[in-house]
Design an enzyme around this catalytic site. Sequence first.
Site, PDB file in Angstrom:
ATOM      1  N   HIS A 101       0.812  -1.218   0.000  1.00  0.00           N
ATOM      2  CA  HIS A 101       0.000   0.000   0.000  1.00  0.00           C
ATOM      3  C   HIS A 101       0.849   1.274   0.000  1.00  0.00           C
ATOM      4  CE1 HIS A 101       0.391  -0.133   4.539  1.00  0.00           C
ATOM      5  NE2 HIS A 101       0.442   1.175   4.358  1.00  0.00           N
ATOM      6  N   ASP A 131       0.085  -7.691   1.551  1.00  0.00           N
ATOM      7  CA  ASP A 131       0.538  -6.298   1.623  1.00  0.00           C
ATOM      8  C   ASP A 131       2.068  -6.190   1.592  1.00  0.00           C
ATOM      9  OD1 ASP A 131       0.295  -3.583   1.660  1.00  0.00           O
ATOM     10  OD2 ASP A 131      -0.234  -3.416   3.778  1.00  0.00           O
ATOM     11  N   SER A 209       4.726   2.542   7.866  1.00  0.00           N
ATOM     12  CA  SER A 209       4.353   1.366   7.077  1.00  0.00           C
ATOM     13  C   SER A 209       5.522   0.878   6.234  1.00  0.00           C
ATOM     14  CB  SER A 209       3.179   1.708   6.157  1.00  0.00           C
ATOM     15  OG  SER A 209       2.009   1.918   6.886  1.00  0.00           O
TER      16      SER A 209
END
Length: 362
Positions: A101, A131, A209
């Site tokens: 993402h 992911d 992230s």
Amino acid sequence: MADTASRISILLIGALAGSTAWIAFTRNHAPIELYSSDAEPRPVVARGDLSLDEQTRVEIFQQVAPSVVHIRAAPTRLGENESTGTGFVWDANGYVVTNQHVVDGRQQVQVRFSGRREFPAQVVGVNIKEDIAVLKLLQPLSGLRPIPIGSSDDLRVGQSVFAIGNPFGLTRSLSAGIISALGRVIQSRGRSRIEGAIQTDAAINPGNSGGPLLDSAGLLIGMNTAIYSPSGTNAGIGFAIPADRINELVPDIIRGLTEERPVLGADYTPIDLNDGTQRPLITSIDPGSGASRAGLRAGDANTGDVILGIDGVTIQSVTDLLRFLKRKRIGDVVVVEVLRATSEGDERLKIRVRLSAPLRTR
């Protein structure tokens, strides 16, 4: 009107009394000197050695920070914002790992190392369900520091963890905490479920992230991928993809393998049995999945099936289970051995399950 006049009279009397007191004070005391020409720096007190915990944190940061990078993915459409996050150097060949993402469909990104050195990279491939994305630097670089890889198989709730990332663009930030829980199931940005996620209270914010979650030896045990927060900032609940899963999937992406892997169609959490072993407990089952059609049971330690083995292979962790399924195809039939609690005591059962495709939530 009389009350107003009374209040004014009281205020005037109070002010007069205060003025009288100040005049009396200044008459009886010397003026205060605001400045002094002989002011000097205070003596510095030596602090001594750092504590063992502090030394550990400093050493981990010094060891791993050179392996951590800042990812910037430029917008590809008008009105789209730049996507930023964290990544880490996978190997000396210039491969970098981050969250899918973070790159979010963009093919070319910028990878910034320490010292603000920035280099272009291209997306090699992604695993949307988990992911995970792999990038490749577009020019060879010497001196790359691949991140040291640990195992997520033997983690314990309560052990110390550390996160390095770029929260809100603040590069190479270190935060510390503990493992709060294991075996969590979270939803990825690809609307699929990530099984076996690590929950931590280490501060994780937007921009973290794709960054590493480390153990007290400075080894990668997970990749920070999500937070639970009503405000969008750290609320003490962050999640990381287990390192063992990353270590299995990244080589596949680099080799160009993108085939979807089969699943039983269940969620799991580690559970300790009386014999001292740890096995996966089935906590929920997808409707219509192979596990559902075969009659596997989900629940807690007293009601759910505990997986002991598949096709005669001993299964002691969620990682063992996923590693076994990696060798299978969607539609294959396997024999799952489970431990099931009944009114007459624990019973070992062997149940045939047809493997299904991963469930995608809507």
